[in-house]
Scaffold this motif. Sequence first.
Motif, PDB file in Angstrom:
ATOM      1  N   VAL A 112      26.319  97.878  -0.349  1.00 31.21           N
ATOM      2  CA  VAL A 112      25.817  99.203  -0.720  1.00 31.21           C
ATOM      3  C   VAL A 112      26.902 100.230  -0.411  1.00 31.21           C
ATOM      4  CG1 VAL A 112      24.095 100.980  -0.234  1.00 31.21           C
ATOM      5  CG2 VAL A 112      23.417  98.579  -0.310  1.00 31.21           C
ATOM      6  N   LEU A 113      27.267 101.017  -1.412  1.00 30.28           N
ATOM      7  CA  LEU A 113      28.260 102.085  -1.241  1.00 30.28           C
ATOM      8  C   LEU A 113      27.502 103.391  -1.016  1.00 30.28           C
ATOM      9  CD1 LEU A 113      31.200 103.096  -1.356  1.00 30.28           C
ATOM     10  CD2 LEU A 113      30.991 103.210  -3.848  1.00 30.28           C
ATOM     11  N   LEU A 114      27.600 103.926   0.200  1.00 26.55           N
ATOM     12  CA  LEU A 114      26.855 105.140   0.567  1.00 26.55           C
ATOM     13  C   LEU A 114      27.811 106.321   0.661  1.00 26.55           C
ATOM     14  CD1 LEU A 114      24.544 103.802   3.431  1.00 26.55           C
ATOM     15  CD2 LEU A 114      23.847 104.415   1.120  1.00 26.55           C
ATOM     16  N   LEU A 115      27.517 107.378  -0.085  1.00 23.69           N
ATOM     17  CA  LEU A 115      28.323 108.601   0.001  1.00 23.69           C
ATOM     18  C   LEU A 115      27.662 109.564   0.983  1.00 23.69           C
ATOM     19  CD1 LEU A 115      30.505 110.611  -0.863  1.00 23.69           C
ATOM     20  CD2 LEU A 115      29.101 111.191  -2.854  1.00 23.69           C
ATOM     21  N   CYS A 124      28.295  94.438   4.177  1.00 20.99           N
ATOM     22  CA  CYS A 124      26.961  94.914   3.756  1.00 20.99           C
ATOM     23  C   CYS A 124      26.984  96.369   3.281  1.00 20.99           C
ATOM     24  CB  CYS A 124      25.972  94.799   4.918  1.00 20.99           C
ATOM     25  SG  CYS A 124      25.715  93.123   5.474  1.00 20.99           S
ATOM     26  N   PHE A 125      27.707  97.230   4.010  1.00 23.29           N
ATOM     27  CA  PHE A 125      27.672  98.662   3.703  1.00 23.29           C
ATOM     28  C   PHE A 125      29.075  99.250   3.766  1.00 23.29           C
ATOM     29  CE2 PHE A 125      23.583  97.587   5.610  1.00 23.29           C
ATOM     30  CZ  PHE A 125      22.724  98.027   4.618  1.00 23.29           C
ATOM     31  N   ILE A 126      29.367 100.095   2.790  1.00 19.64           N
ATOM     32  CA  ILE A 126      30.621 100.849   2.786  1.00 19.64           C
ATOM     33  C   ILE A 126      30.240 102.321   2.876  1.00 19.64           C
ATOM     34  CG2 ILE A 126      32.754 101.347   1.540  1.00 19.64           C
ATOM     35  CD1 ILE A 126      31.894  98.707  -0.134  1.00 19.64           C
ATOM     36  N   LEU A 127      30.672 102.981   3.937  1.00 19.20           N
ATOM     37  CA  LEU A 127      30.373 104.405   4.116  1.00 19.20           C
ATOM     38  C   LEU A 127      31.536 105.208   3.537  1.00 19.20           C
ATOM     39  CD1 LEU A 127      28.993 104.398   7.779  1.00 19.20           C
ATOM     40  CD2 LEU A 127      27.758 104.032   5.650  1.00 19.20           C
TER      41      LEU A 127
END
Length: 1549
Positions: A762-765, A796-799
Motif C-alpha cells: 500500500v502506497l500511502l501519501l 507491506c506499506f510505503i509511506l
Amino acid sequence: MADGLEQSPKNWTESQVSTWLRSIGVKEQYIERLFEEEVDGKILLTLDENFLKEKICMKSGPAHLIITKRDELNSQQKTQKKKKPQKTDLEQKNNQRSITCPPTTSEGVSAPVPVTDQDVLEERQTAQTQYTLTSQEDCKPRPFDQEGIDYIYVKHRVLQPESGAFNLISPCHEFKSFAVAAALDRTRLQAKFAREVLKFATGCMNIRSNGTIHFGVMDSKEDAGYVHGEVIGIPVKEKDIYVDALDYIERSFSSDKEHVRQCVRPPRFIEVIDRESTEKMYVVEVDIVPSVGIVKSKVYAVRLPNFKESANKVEFEKETILRRVGSKTEPVIDKDLSDFYVRVKDRDAQREEAEKNKFFSAPGFCQDLGRKLTMLTTSGKKFLEKEKWFIFVTNKFKPDDLCNIDWLLNMNIFCVFDFDPDSKISGLCSKYLQHHAANLHSLQSYRMSSDSSIKEFTNNLHLFEETSWIFCNGRSEFKGNETPCDEMTWIKTKMTFLRESVSLICKQILPKGTFQVIFLLTSPVEKPLLHTFYEFFTDLEGHEDIICICESEKNFQRWQSFAEGSCGTETVNNFSVVGMKMSHVNATVQKIQPIKACATKHLPVFVKGICLLETNKEEQMGSLEILTVNHCDETSKDFINEEKANIEHQFYRGGRVTWLNFWLAEHKYVGEVIERDAYRDVSKLLKEVLRCNADQTLVTSINIYHHPGSGGSTVARQVLWNNRQDLRCAVVKLSYSAAVVAQHAVDLREYEEKDPQTCLPVLLLIEDSDKEYLDNLRNELEVACNTKRIQYGTLCFILLSCRRSHDPETRCKESPLQNVSVTHKLSAEEKRKFAGKREVLEERYEPLFILTFVLMSEEFTVEYVQGFVRHLLQDIDHQSVVTRLIRYVALLNTYVHNSFISQSHCEALLALNMYMERFRQHKFEKSLSDQAKLVFLHLRDDKTHIESIRIIHPLVAKEILQQLLGNQQTHCSLAMDLLCENVLFEHRFGREEYLLFLRALFIRRSRISKGDEYDSFFSPLIEHVCGNEKSSHNAIELLKEAFERFHKDPFFAQQLARLHYTYEKFEEAKHWAETAAKQLPNNSYILDTKGQVYRKWFQAKYKAIENGNIPITPQNTADAVETALKALECFKECERAADADMENVNSSGFFAEVEVGCSLLKLISSLQVFANRANGHSECMKYLLTDYIPEEIEDAWEPFHAHLKNLHKTMQDALEWISEDLSYFQTDIGADEEEIPESPEEKISHPLKWLAKKSAEYGKYFSEAYSTALLQPPNLTPLQKRMIIYHLGGGNVTSILSKLTDQRDAVCLLENILSLYPSNPLKARFGQRDIVNYIVAHITLNCLSPQAPKVVPLKDLQALCHQFPADKKKCLPSALFLLTLLFWPEDNDTDYEKETKYEIVQSAVEHMEKGYWTKMKDIPQRKRRLYTHFFLGSGNGLDKFVHKRKFERVTKVFSVSEKRMKWFRGEAWKKPEIAKILKRVSGWTEDGVVYLEGPQKWKFSMLPLHVPSVPHSNENINFYLGFTFRGPVACNIVVEKNSVSLNKDPVAC
C-alpha cells in the motif's frame, strides 16, 4: 379577495394574477392564456379591453369584467394606503421575510455577532418571539367536502372572515369559539352543538349555498382579545358526542328529515397544532351541501333545541324558516315569507347552473415538474454541486419507492432526520446501508456539552466523514432506550432535542448556502415532521434552502396547510415538487448529477487482476482517500464537457491538483500535466524499494521535501496516480489518529485478498504532517504487521511523505536513498517543458488568469514577483474594505503556513447579505475588486466542503503585504487591526480554524524541523516587529491585546513573560509568568518559563555586578543570590510537575537547575571574602559543605544559608537524574532534526557533551585546584576525591561512557579517575553510586585500551557488585545494568556457575523492566527509543563487551539518517567486520516471544530490538545480544537452517 393577495397588485406574480382572475369568475381558458403571456401585476395595471380582445381573443363580457374589477381593486388599494397606519419594524420584517442585516458600525462594517451556545439559544428564542408576535398569518380553510383529506390548522392563524353566499358552490363560513360549551356535560354540549349546526344548515339549505360552520374559531364579537377568525381549537374528549348530536335532526325537523341528513355532513375533527403546548385541540367543522337534486322546490323549517336550566332538560323552540343574510343566519320574517317562497325556483335554477359550471371547468394547469426539481436542487446551475451538502427529512418509505433511491446514493448527504422507527430494518436506512456507511444517531446525540468545541463535537460524531442517520422517533430494533412514541409524547419528550439539533447544524456547523434541506414526504405527514419544518425555517431565516418532494397530493395537503402560514401559499408551492413519482425523481436527479449512479470502483490485486471496491467498505476506511484503478471514470461526460476548462484553469491558477486533472490529461481532454525531475527521482526510489529483498522492512519511507508552492504535492499525487494500477494507493487524512489510519491501511491492503502474506503493498501519501505523526503511523503499522504475523522481508506499506522545507536540497543530501527535493529552481529540461506549456496555455488564457503557472515558469524570482505585484496593485483603492481584506489575508498567508479565511468570514467583513443561495457565490465575487479577483484563490475544505480564500502563493502574499503597507503602516499595526476586527473574531462559522490561525500568528514559533526557514524564540510576526520594526514595545502591546482577546489565555501570558525577560523587563516578566502559572499551576512548561524569568534576572544582576566595578561583597550580591534561589525553587516546581505529567517528558527543569547552580557557585566563589584569601576556596567549600558560616556573610545572607548549604546535593541529584535519563534512551538528535548550536527555549541539542561539561564544572567548584589534587591525593577527603572525579568527567555513568565517543585524552583521564579510588575497593566499602562509576570507568578504559595496567579483572568487578543492596528494589538502574553486563555467563563457566549467573541477571532484569516502565510513563515507546550501550562480543572477560563505537568504521560513510536506516533494515549486521567482532547466541521463539537458550531453572525471555524480525512460527534461532537499561535485547534474529519449515526459506530477520 383571494387568499394571500393582500399586497399591492403591482407586486403580483403571474400565479397571483391567475388566482385573482379565478376569484372574480374569469373562465380558466382565459386565465391560462394570460399566464402563458406572462401577465404579472405590473402588466395587469396597464391592460385595456382592446388588448384582451385582440391578443387574448377574449369576449367583450369577460374583458369588460377584468378591466372594471381591476380599476375597483386599484382605487381600493389607494384608499387603504391613505388610511393604513405605518407598520412596526417587526411587522415589516415579518412581511418581507428577508434575512435581517446585523447592525453596522460607523465604517459600515457589521457589528460583532455573539457566538456562545447561550447566545445561539437567545437569538433563536428572539426569532421565535418575533414569529409569535407577528404570526397572525392568514390560513386557508380545509378543502370543502373532500373525503380523506389530512388537514391541520395552526393555532393563532386566521381564517378569512365569515362570509355570506357568494356563488353557491364556494362555501359560506360561520365561526364559533365554543370554548365554554366544549367543557359542558354530554347533554348540554350536544344540545348547544346541534342548535348551532342546524341553525346554520337550515340557513344554507334555504338559500341553496354550500357552507361550513367552524367550532373552535374565534368570532371577535363574542371573543374579545382575539382576532376574528383566529384558530384556537377546543378540547375533544369523545368525538362521538359531536357525531351523535346530529341525531337532533330527526326531532328538529317535522318533514324532509332524510333530506337534511343528506345535506348535513358528519362532523370533521381537524387537529390544531400549538408549538407552545402539548394538549390536543381540534376545530370541529360541519359541511352543508344542499345539492339541487335533494333540496329542489323545498323550504326548510326547524325547531332548534335548547337546554333549559330551569327545567333541566332540552326543549325545542317554535318552528322557524331561516336563511343566510350576509355573514349571519336570520329567520325569514312574516312579511317576506310569500316572496321567499316565490323565489324558491330562482334559487334552484341558480344552484343547478352553479353545479353545472363546477363540473365543466377547464383542466388544471400542468407544471413542468422535472425542470422545477432540477432548478431547485441545482440552484439554477446545470449540475448538482459536488461539494453541496444535503440534509434529508423523511418518514416511512413505501417498498416501491425504495427501489428508486439511486439518486440519493450519489448525493453528498450530511445527515438524515428519519421519522421511521423501522427504517433500519425495512426502510430507507436499511437500503442506504447496503451501499454506504452511516453513523446511526438519536436526537440526543446532538446535545453538545458546554466544555466541548464544535470541532471536537463533529469529530466525535464523525460528521462530514460518514452520513449521520438521526432516528427522530426511536429505533424499533435497537436494544437501547430509543422506543418510538405517539405524536403528543414526542412533542413532550423529543421536541427540545430536535430544536437543539437543528439549531446546532444551522447556526454552528454548516454555514447558510452550503447545504439544502429536502423534505421527502413519502407517507402521511405527522406533527413531528411539521415541527421539523418550522425549526429549519426559523433557523435558516427563510425557505430558500428548503425543498419539499411529495408524490401524494393528499399527503401534501396537511404539509401545505402548515407551511403556508410561515411563508405563504405561493412560496410553499414554489419550493415544493408535488405529484412526481419517486421513479421520475430518481431519473431526473441522476441526469444532473456529476457522477454516474451506482458506478463501480476497482482495486488492483496481488495476482495482477482487479477486484470490486464496495462503496460502504470504502467509507468504513474513512481515514483514507483511496485511489482506485478506474478513478474518475464515474464522472459524467456532460459534466466533463461543461467543467473541464474550469478544472484546468483552477489548477494553473494555483489550486491544488485534483485526480480529475490527471484523468482529463490522461484521456486527452486537456494537455498533459508536466512531470518534474523530482517525479522521476521518486519513481526511481519507489522502484528500488519494490525490488524483492529478503532484508526489506515491512514499512519503508520516501520523503519529498519541497519549497512552499513549488509543486511538491503535485509530484506526490502524480506518483500515486501513475502507480494506481500496480499498488494500492491512498492519501491519509490527517484529522484521524495514526492508530485509526493504520487500521484502515491494513484493511485496504488485505481487502479481497486471500492471504495476508501475499498482498500488494500500500502506497500511502502523507502531506504536511509533522515527524511525530509519521513516526506514530510507522510504529502503528509495524505493530499491526507483527500482530498479523507478516513474514519479515515482505514489503507491506510505503509511506510517501510530502513536507515543506525552506532548504529541501540539504535534506536531500542528508539521505539521498530516502529523500527527494522539489524547489522553485527549474532544470534545463524543466524550463523547456514549462516554456512549451506556457505557450499553449497563453493561447487559451490571459497570463493573469494562470498566475501561479506563470510565476513557476519564472522560477519565482524576486524581481519578477515584485514587478508582477507592483503592476497588479496599480490603482487599487487603499481605503476600501476589500483592500483591507487583502491585507488581512496577506498577513496570515505570510506568517502562518496553509492559512486561509473562510468565505463566510469574508462575507461578514464585506457586510454582504445573502438572500438567495443560488446568487451567493456570484454576489461575493462581484463584491471583490479586480485585484482581489486575481490574487484570491478559492478553496474548499476536503472534509466539510466549506469555502475559503487564500492568496495564490505565499511569496505573492509576502510581496503584496510589503507593497500594500509601504511606509504608511507596519505589520504590527495591521496585526492589531486584525485582532480588533470584531466581525471576523466573533463570526460563528469557521471560527475555530480562524482563531487557530490567529493564535498561530502570535504564538507559533518557526521550526526548521517543521519546514520553516529558521528556529525562532517567538512567532515570526513578533520577531519581525521586534527586529525589522525595532519596536519591542509594540510587540508587547500586540501580545497584551491578544491575551485579552483570547480570554486571558495563559499561553499568551507565557509569551509575554518571555518577551519581557528577553528585553530585561523583569518585573513585568515576573507578573506575566505568575499570571500564566496561576491559571495552569501544574504545567511544567509554564513553570519552566517562570524559572527562566528569575534565571535571566539573576544573570542580568550578576552581569551588572561584574561590569559595574562594584566590590563583590555579601551585601552587594544578596539580591542576586535571592533571585537565583527563586529560580532554583521554580525549576524544582517544574521538575515535580513534569514528573507528575504522565503524557509528556519535560527535562528542562533539571538542565536549568544545573545551569543556575553553576552560575551561582561562580558568584559565591568570586566573593571578596573567599576570592581574596590564600585559602579562599577551602573557606568557600567549608561554608557550602559544613555548618560553618564566615562572619562577613552571616547577616547579609542570613535567609539563604540553609538553601546554599543544600546546593551541593540538589545539583548532584539533578546531574544524576539527567545521566540516568540519557542512559535509558537514545541520545542522538532525530534524523529529521537539524543540529543547531543555539537551540531556542534552552533546549539542549547535545545533551551528552553538555552533561560532561557541566559535571566537570560542578566538580571543579567543589574540589581543590586540579594540579594540587593530583600531587597530594592521600591528603584529600572522600568528598574532595569524588568532586575531582566529577571534574575529570567520572561523576556519572553517562559522562564516563561519553568518553568512548569523545576520545581526546580519554585514556589518561580515566586512569587519573581510577587513581583517585581506593587501591583496594572491596575493603573501602564506598557507596552504591561510587561503585557503579568505578566499574563503568574500568569497562570504558578496557574498551579504549584493553592493555591498560589500571584495568582490573572481571572477577574483581563481579566481587565488588556483591556490595550492591541485596534488595534489588533499592538498587540504582545503573547498578542493575552492571549486574546484567558483568554476570553474563562465559563459555568456560561450569553449568552451576552459569545457572547462578543467570539467576542474578534474571533478577536484575525483572527490576529493570519495572524501572523502565516507570520512566516511560504513558509515552509511546517509539518516542523514547531504547539505547543499546554494549553488545556481547566474542572475547573473554571485559573484552567481551563491545561498544557501538567499534562499528562506526563500517558505516562512517553514511549520514546519521542513512546509518540508522541500514541498522534498521538489517543491512549493517551482515558486514563481515561486525560478524568477526560479535558473538551470536542461540535461542528459540514460542508464540512470538524470543527465549534464550541456556538457563535451566526459568525461561529467559528477551526483548527483540526490532519486533517485526521475530518469526511467527515457533523456530530455533540465533541472534546478537545487546545490553540496555531495560535489560538484554536480541538483535539481527536469524532462523537456524536445520529447523526451517518445508514451506519457508531460511530468513535473516
